[in-house]
Structure formats: structure tokens, C-alpha cells
Design an enzyme around this catalytic site. Structure first.
Site, short mmCIF file in Angstrom:
data_model
loop_
_atom_site.label_atom_id
_atom_site.label_comp_id
_atom_site.label_asym_id
_atom_site.label_seq_id
_atom_site.Cartn_x
_atom_site.Cartn_y
_atom_site.Cartn_z
N HIS A 167 5.64 -3.82 -4.04
CA HIS A 167 5.59 -4.01 -2.47
C HIS A 167 4.76 -2.56 -2.26
O HIS A 167 5.33 -1.54 -1.73
CB HIS A 167 6.78 -3.85 -1.66
CG HIS A 167 6.56 -4.28 -0.33
ND1 HIS A 167 7.20 -5.22 0.44
CD2 HIS A 167 5.58 -4.03 0.67
CE1 HIS A 167 6.73 -5.32 1.73
NE2 HIS A 167 5.55 -4.65 1.76
N HIS A 184 1.10 -1.13 -0.15
CA HIS A 184 0.00 -1.31 0.58
C HIS A 184 -1.23 -0.28 0.11
O HIS A 184 -0.94 0.89 0.33
CB HIS A 184 0.36 -0.92 2.06
CG HIS A 184 1.36 -1.90 2.63
ND1 HIS A 184 1.10 -3.22 3.14
CD2 HIS A 184 2.58 -1.71 2.63
CE1 HIS A 184 2.11 -3.72 3.60
NE2 HIS A 184 3.32 -3.02 3.04
N LEU A 185 -2.08 -1.07 -0.41
CA LEU A 185 -3.37 -0.01 -0.69
C LEU A 185 -4.29 -0.50 0.53
O LEU A 185 -4.01 -1.51 1.04
CB LEU A 185 -4.18 -0.67 -1.98
CG LEU A 185 -3.22 -0.45 -3.28
CD1 LEU A 185 -3.91 -1.15 -4.36
CD2 LEU A 185 -2.80 1.10 -3.45
N HIS A 197 11.95 -5.90 1.65
CA HIS A 197 12.67 -4.82 2.36
C HIS A 197 13.58 -5.15 3.04
O HIS A 197 13.66 -5.07 4.34
CB HIS A 197 11.54 -3.95 3.14
CG HIS A 197 10.41 -4.69 3.84
ND1 HIS A 197 10.83 -5.68 4.83
CD2 HIS A 197 8.85 -4.53 3.80
CE1 HIS A 197 9.90 -6.25 5.34
NE2 HIS A 197 8.78 -5.27 4.84
N ASP A 256 7.25 -0.31 -0.38
CA ASP A 256 6.85 -0.65 0.83
C ASP A 256 5.79 0.63 1.08
O ASP A 256 5.67 1.28 2.48
CB ASP A 256 7.67 -0.57 1.99
CG ASP A 256 7.03 -1.35 3.08
OD1 ASP A 256 5.83 -1.77 2.89
OD2 ASP A 256 7.59 -1.51 4.39
N HIS A 266 -0.62 6.00 6.19
CA HIS A 266 -1.30 6.45 7.57
C HIS A 266 -1.96 7.48 7.59
O HIS A 266 -1.39 8.64 7.03
CB HIS A 266 -0.09 6.12 8.33
CG HIS A 266 0.23 4.60 8.65
ND1 HIS A 266 -0.72 3.68 8.93
CD2 HIS A 266 1.26 4.08 8.45
CE1 HIS A 266 -0.09 2.51 9.06
NE2 HIS A 266 1.12 2.72 8.46
#
Lengths: 306, 429
Positions: free
Chosen positions: B62, B64-65, B232, B305, B309
Site C-alpha cells: 500500500h 502512494h507514488l 488499513h 499507506d 505530501h
């Protein structure tokens, strides 16, 4: 005597001594407000910025008057006239205001926690003038001042906060402040408007307004915020008024002297009837006067710390 | 090219293997296991590991690219670098990119970006076009291009109707539907609903928002016979629901993040935006249930996860700040510190949850210690104490609440695709 904190971010964690000090100091300032020349030089040379990211009439004017009566230089900032509409971040706005050498910042913001965040990015004294549905500490202080002025004490006084407790910054600040001062605090409203955790805060929950009237010395009646999402939490204004509205009949039926507070602005005919809002039990306009005195006390105590 | 890894403990629960040995790797392939003679060591670079664990390469399912769309926050390559540093040789990346991963072209684009990297990248494609919950994505094409699962990620699949279709259609490929379980009508808050949200005045997300969708998805998995993977997991009830579903033989698996297995919503009290995530940090009762779920196997794997940001997105009002924190470079350290060293999970269980199970869920081959197998593994020092320093992160973003946290245990090297990552650098082998 001085306050134990550089800021007033909320009533949570503020000691009894500090509250006592603010309320006692406010007595002196209320006396100033009765004079023909309502001004003292206490904060001469200090600059206070009123940073209002959310609409407010009474709180902003109350702060501004308090600042002017202490001879501070007051500057108003409101979102519609600021560069926020040009996309500037909160942090950049604060950094720019600070660069102009201000001493204190009074902040109102729709997002909870903004005053806390402000203390991390600024060196000024910060006063929370309402953050989201979190806290509104000067409102609680002026409510406590007004109750004490009317009843002579806070210790042991039974206060019920009526209305939308879950979405009210006034309720939370009142609960913390009043409990610290030894008052017996309860809340009354539809079950959808009362957080489940009230008992963990040591606050009694009542769903019957007659019971609330019978059992208490003071009702602090909150505004039903028609402009917010509050309308989702009860079937209709008619039903709210019928079961939770404070009316003359209801007060008469329960035949009891009670003090009624309201933080304003009032929705006449919703949470309170016109007769009660203008009647002998209410001290709503005293609250407004006391608001200036209490805010003067807070500004003075924070502004004259070393 | 040849390298030798001396004195490693080969540890692979899938092979029932736990033994001290030496490895010879020739051109990225295991060429010898056991004692190495002078012939083996000729023209060979030798690395001494002094009894450190060597396990099948860790896998984070899990991640995030932010490529395509937010390359200022993370790219495929920087995310892979962070993964390698965190001890991972494989990751599955989520489709909430801009545009979403809902076409074969975007799957290929991501695979292309990761082509020469040590870390294998397996895209998880959107279950519906644009993750909007309306039209099914071209699942066959996506699988053919290399997608390993489907999800509308960030939100649950919008309606029971499209979920049913997605589960029935994806059965053809035996790929799981990964669900972010949150009822849409109860979503939109900034933290867990409870005493802390009341005290902090933050708009709440009730735990039942998760429980409702977990229930829906379990029932739908049972009805369709499709495979659901719960992303998650964060609530006590959700753990119990998954436990019951597994007991009934329903095709369901679940993952938990490091923050959900050891943090509670008390962490939000300072309005630190690096404690804002979705699902939100819950209560100690939920954490206790998650620990039980990890122990008894209800929760199959640990996933980060990883959600990069930019600084300006996290330096703002809590309510307005986006959800999520980085995870790749702290996940193994947190799992070792909070689960292994606290005797909650054995090392075997930990490796199952960080390497073997996620691969099995996604039907990927589990690396083996056998001659002729590709060298794909992670070398772990379980006892090194280190301090997290966001300035040293390989991620472009720095949004981690774990800065300056002392952790015990870390990856010291990873090997995969004929590349060796050691001492902060990639080496061709």
C-alpha cells in the site's frame, strides 16, 4: 499577580487562580467603562491585530473596544479585505503580519486548533476568539463573570447549557471554565446534539427542558445555528422550539427564579421566545457589557507580562 | 559479476528455513548456498554480515507514488529509493494519481518508470473509471498491462451494485479488490469520533463508518465468491468482522499500518497535521484489537499507506490539511520496535506479514533461498538502535510524525534485479 500562560487558547487546562485573576481584574475595568472617559493608558504602545477569518460582529467589536479603551493600537484584519482571497497561506499571512511588529493577535477561525498552530509560527501573545467548534474562551469568561455578578459566586452554582452542545465552541469553553470554578454543570438538548462523552467530562445530560429549568440556577441558552448544518440534527424548528425553546409559560410553569444567558445573536422564537429574551430573568445585555471588561482584563494581563 | 554474503541467517518461513549460511550470487542469481571455497571467492566481492537475518525481500502493498500528477511530492523513482532504504524490494502503488491508473497506458507508464530499479513496482489499478464508482475500469487490459489488484482507493467503491460487478468480473483474474472502507455519508471528518474529537473541536469520523463498509464488503465477497482485501484496518469491530468472515471461509484478507497498530487519537492533541490520516488514529481499544488481530492472523499483513505530501500542504490548519503520512522508511523499524521487540509477533510472523503474505495476496512469487533463484532479499539488523531523521529520507516529501523517534531494528541491505543497496547507495552486482 500574573497569568501562568502567555496565551489564551481555550479554557481547557486554565487554572482556577488564573480564571479568578481574570474575573477580578475585569471588575476594575468594568468600573472604567462606567466613567465619562472610558479609557486607560495601560497598553499604550502595544499593537493588537484582530485576525478574523470568520464573520463576527459582536466579538470583533468587543475586542476592538477593549483594545482601544486600553489605549492599544488595534488593527482589524478580515478575510474579505485580505490577501487570503488571493491564495496566500495562513502561515504566510501570519509571517507578514508579524514582520510589521505586532504584540498580540486575537484570532477567530472556522478551523479548530488554529490558535494553537498560531503559537507555533508566531511570537505574539495569542487570544482565541473562537476556533471552529472547539473553544471560545473569552465568551466563557464573560459568561462566568456575568453569573458571578448576578449570583455572587460560581462555586456550587447549577448551570445548564441548552442547545447544540456538539457543535458549539461556547459550550465546551463554558464546561471547562465552570467546572474549574466549582459550578455544577449539565447540558440539555436533543440527543443528536450532545456528544456521547459528556459523562467522561463529568457533565450531566438532560433531555427534558422542564427538568433542566427545575434543577438549575442558570440556563445558558445557545444559539441554534440555522446557517450551519445544525438543521440535520433535529426534525424541524417547530419541534425544536416546542421541546427545547425557553418560553415564559415554561418558566412560569416551573415557578422558579432562574438566570438566563445567551451568547447571541438570538433567534427569537427558536431557542428563546421574545418575552424571555426581553424579560426579567435574562442578563443578555449585561453579558455584552461584561464582554468588553473581561476582554480588557485578558488583554491587560497578557499584554503586561514580562 | 559475483558477490558473496558471509554469515547471514537465511530466514524464510515459507521454506521453513532458519539457518546460518553464506550466499554466493552470480549476476543477480543465487549460485551457491553454504560454505564457499577459494574458487567461489575468486573475483568475488565479499560482504561480511555477522549473523544478520536475510529474508525474502520485504513487500509493501500500500504505497502512494505521486506520479503521474504530483511529481513535486514523490516520483516512481524517489518512492522506490525510499522503499529500498526501508528494506523493501517490491511495492504495490495505488491509483489515486492524476490521472488515475485506469488505463493500460498508465500502468505501462509506471512500470516503465520503475524498469531499471532495484524495487519492483506493481500498480494497483482503479476499480472504476477515474475512481468515480460509476463505470468499471478495463480490468482485463489493466491486468494484461501488469495491474495486480483493483481499488477505488481513498474511497470505498461507491455502490453495492458496482462493487458486486467489480468482484464478479475480477474473479476471472483472481485479483483482489482492495477496499478503503469508509461509508461516504459518514466521511469528511478530520479525526476519530470520541472524547478527543469533542475536546479538540475537530469534525469527527465515527468508527462505524469503517465497520459498515467492512460488513458490506464481507457479505459481497461471500455472495460473489470474489476476493476482498481490507486496506488499513483501524477499528475493533472491523477486526472482529474479518475474524468471523475468515472463520466462515470467506475470501477476505486485511492489512494494518504501523501508525494504526501503535498510535491512538491522543496523538492529535497538539493539532500536528502529521497525525491526520484516513482512517484516523483510533482509540486504545482499537489498537488492542488490532494487536490481537495481528497475533491470531486475522490481519495478514503490514502495509505503510505511504502518503507523501508537500510541506506547504502539511503546514496549515489541521482541518484543511490533507490526510496521510510517509511510511516506507520507518515501517520496518516501527514493526520491529513495537511488535517484535515487545514480543507481540515472532520474527517469523513479522516476516510473513511484511514479505510473504502481501505477495501471496497479490499472487506474486515469494523469493526463495535456492540455487538458480533470483536474489531478492532484505538483510535486517534487528537490534540496531537508530533515530529517525526526516532530512535523510529518500522521499521527496518529509511528512512523518516519527522525526527524532528512536527505533530498534532496520534493514541494512536489499538485493533485487541484480542491484545491491548498501550504505545508502545502489551497486550493480
Amino acid at each position: 499577580m500574573s497569568l501562568s500562560s502567555r496565551h489564551l487558547l481555550g479554557m481547557q487546562g486554565v487554572s482556577r487562580n488564573d480564571i479568578q485573576l481574570i474575573l477580578d481584574t475585569a471588575i476594575t475595568f468594568k468600573e472604567v467603562l462606567e466613567r465619562p472617559i472610558k479609557r486607560v493608558p495601560t497598553l499604550q504602545g502595544k499593537t493588537v491585530v484582530n485576525l478574523f477569518y470568520e464573520n463576527s460582529t459582536r466579538t470583533r467589536i468587543s475586542f476592538e473596544l477593549a483594545e482601544k479603551r486600553l489605549s492599544a493600537d488595534a488593527v482589524n484584519f478580515s478575510v474579505s479585505t485580505s490577501s487570503v482571497s488571493k491564495g496566500e497561506s495562513f502561515k504566510d499571512t501570519i509571517k507578514n503580519i508579524e514582520a510589521m511588529k505586532v504584540d498580540m493577535i486575537v484570532v477567530r477561525h472556522a478551523a479548530a486548533g488554529v490558535p494553537h498552530y498560531l503559537t507555533q509560527i508566531s511570537d505574539s501573545n495569542v487570544i482565541n476568539a473562537g476556533d471552529g467548534i472547539h473553544e471560545h474562551p473569552t465568551q466563557a469568561l464573560l459568561d462566568m463573570y456575568s453569573i458571578r455578578e448576578r449570583l455572587g459566586k460560581l462555586d456550587g452554582v447549577k448551570v445548564c447549557i441548552v442547545g447544540d452542545i456538539a457543535h458549539s465552541r461556547v459550550a465546551l469553553s463554558n464546561i471547562f471554565g465552570l467546572k474549574t470554578m466549582g459550578a455544577d454543570v449539565s447540558v440539555c438538548g436533543p440527543s443528536t446534539m450532545i456528544p456521547k462523552q459528556m459523562d467522561e467530562l463529568g457533565v450531566k445530560v438532560i433531555h427534558n427542558i422542564d427538568e433542566a429549568i427545575q434543577e438549575n440556577d442558570v440556563l445558558n441558552v445557545l444559539r441554534i445555528q440555522l446557517e450551519r448544518k445544525a438543521r440535520e440534527y433535529f426534525p424541524s424548528i417547530r419541534e425544536y422550539h416546542k421541546y427545547f425553546g425557553i418560553t415564559e409559560d415554561r418558566l412560569a410553569k416551573n415557578g422558579k427564579d432562574i438566570v438566563i444567558l445567551h451568547p447571541g445573536p438570538i433567534n427569537r422564537g427558536v431557542e428563546i421566545s421574545s418575552e424571555v429574551a426581553d424579560g426579567p430573568s435574562q442578563i443578555i445585555l449585561n453579558q455584552v457589557t461584561n464582554g468588553v471588561a473581561v476582554r480588557m482584563a485578558v488583554l491587560y494581563l497578557l499584554g503586561t507580562q514580562n | 559479476m559475483k558477490i558473496a554474503l558471509k554469515n547471514v541467517i537465511l530466514f524464510n518461513p515459507d521454506q521453513k528455513l532458519n539457518k546460518k549460511s553464506n550466499l554466493l550470487i552470480t549476476d543477480g542469481i543465487i549460485s551457491k548456498i553454504g560454505s564457499l571455497n577459494s574458487e567461489d571467492l575468486k573475483n568475488c566481492q565479499v560482504f561480511e554480515f555477522n549473523d544478520k537475518y536475510c529474508v525474502p525481500g520485504l513487500f509493501d502493498m500500500h504505497v502512494h507514488l505521486r506520479e503521474p500528477g504530483r511529481e513535486d511530492e514523490e516520483t516512481v523513482v524517489t518512492g522506490c529509493n525510499a522503499a529500498a532504504k526501508g528494506g523493501f524490494t517490491g511495492i504495490a502503488c495505488m491509483p489515486n494519481t492524476e490521472p488515475a491508473i485506469d488505463s493500460a497506458e498508465i500502468v505501462s507508464f509506471i512500470k516503465q518508470k520503475a524498469k531499471d530499479h532495484l524495487v519492483d513496482v506493481y500498480p494497483v489499478a482503479a476499480a472504476t473509471m477515474g475512481r468515480k464508482g460509476e463505470t468499471l475500469s478495463p480490468m482485463s487490459e489493466l491486468v494484461e498491462a501488469g495491474a495486480v489488484a483493483f481499488t477505488d482507493d481513498g474511497v470505498a467503491i461507491k455502490t453495492a451494485r458496482i462493487l458486486k460487478t467489480a468482484l464478479e468480473y475480477s474473479k476471472m483474474f483472481d485479483t483482489p479488490i482492495i477496499e478503503h472502507c469508509e461509508d461516504e455519508s459518514l466521511a469528511g471528518g478530520a479525526m476519530n469520533e470520541g472524547l478527543n474529537s469533542t475536546l479538540l473541536g475537530l469534525p469527527p469520523i465515527p468508527s462505524v463508518a469503517e465497520d459498515l463498509i467492512v460488513s458490506r464488503d464481507i457479505l459481497m465477497a461471500e455472495y460473489t465468491g470474489g476476493k476482498v482485501h481490507i486496506a488499513h484496518i483501524s477499528t475493533k469491530n472491523a477486526v472482529e468482522l474479518v475474524r468471523q468472515a475468515k472463520a466462515k471461509g470467506i475470501n477476505i484478507t486485511a492489512e494494518v499500518t504501523p501508525h494504526h497498530f501503535h498510535m491512538t487519537d491522543d496523538a492529535v492533541q497538539t493539532y500536528n497535521t502529521n497525525t491526520k490520516m484516513n482512517p484516523p488514529l483510533r482509540t486504545s481499544k482499537d489498537v488492542e484489537a488490532i494487536i490481537e488481530g495481528l497475533k491470531d492472523g486475522t490481519i495478514d499483513c503490514i502495509a505503510s499507506d505511504h502518503a507523501p505530501h508537500s510541506l506547504e500542504e502539511k503546514e496549515m490548519e489541521f482541518e484543511y490539511s490533507p490526510n496521510g503520512i510517509l511510511g516506507l522508511e520507518t515501517q520496518l523499524g516501527l514493526a520491529l520496535t513495537e511488535l517484535y521487540h515487545k514480543h507481540i509477533l515472532s520474527f517469523e510472523q513479522l516476516i510473513e506479514k511484511l514479505s510473504i503474505n502481501p505477495r501471496k495476496i497479490l499472487k506474486l512469487k515469494v523469493p526463495k533461498f535456492e540455487i538458480g533463484e533470483k536474489a531478492n532479499f532484505t538483510i535486517i539488523d534487528t537490534d540496531e538502535v537508530w533515530s529517525v531523521d526526516i532530512k535523510k529520507f529518500k522521499s521527496i516529501s518529509k511528512n512523518s510524525p516519527f522525526h527524532n523517534r528512536l527505533l530498534k531494528g532496520k534493514a541494512i541491505a536489499v538485493i533485487n534485479n541484480s542491484l545491491f543497496f548498501l550504505n545508502e547507495k545502489f551497486h550493480s552486482i
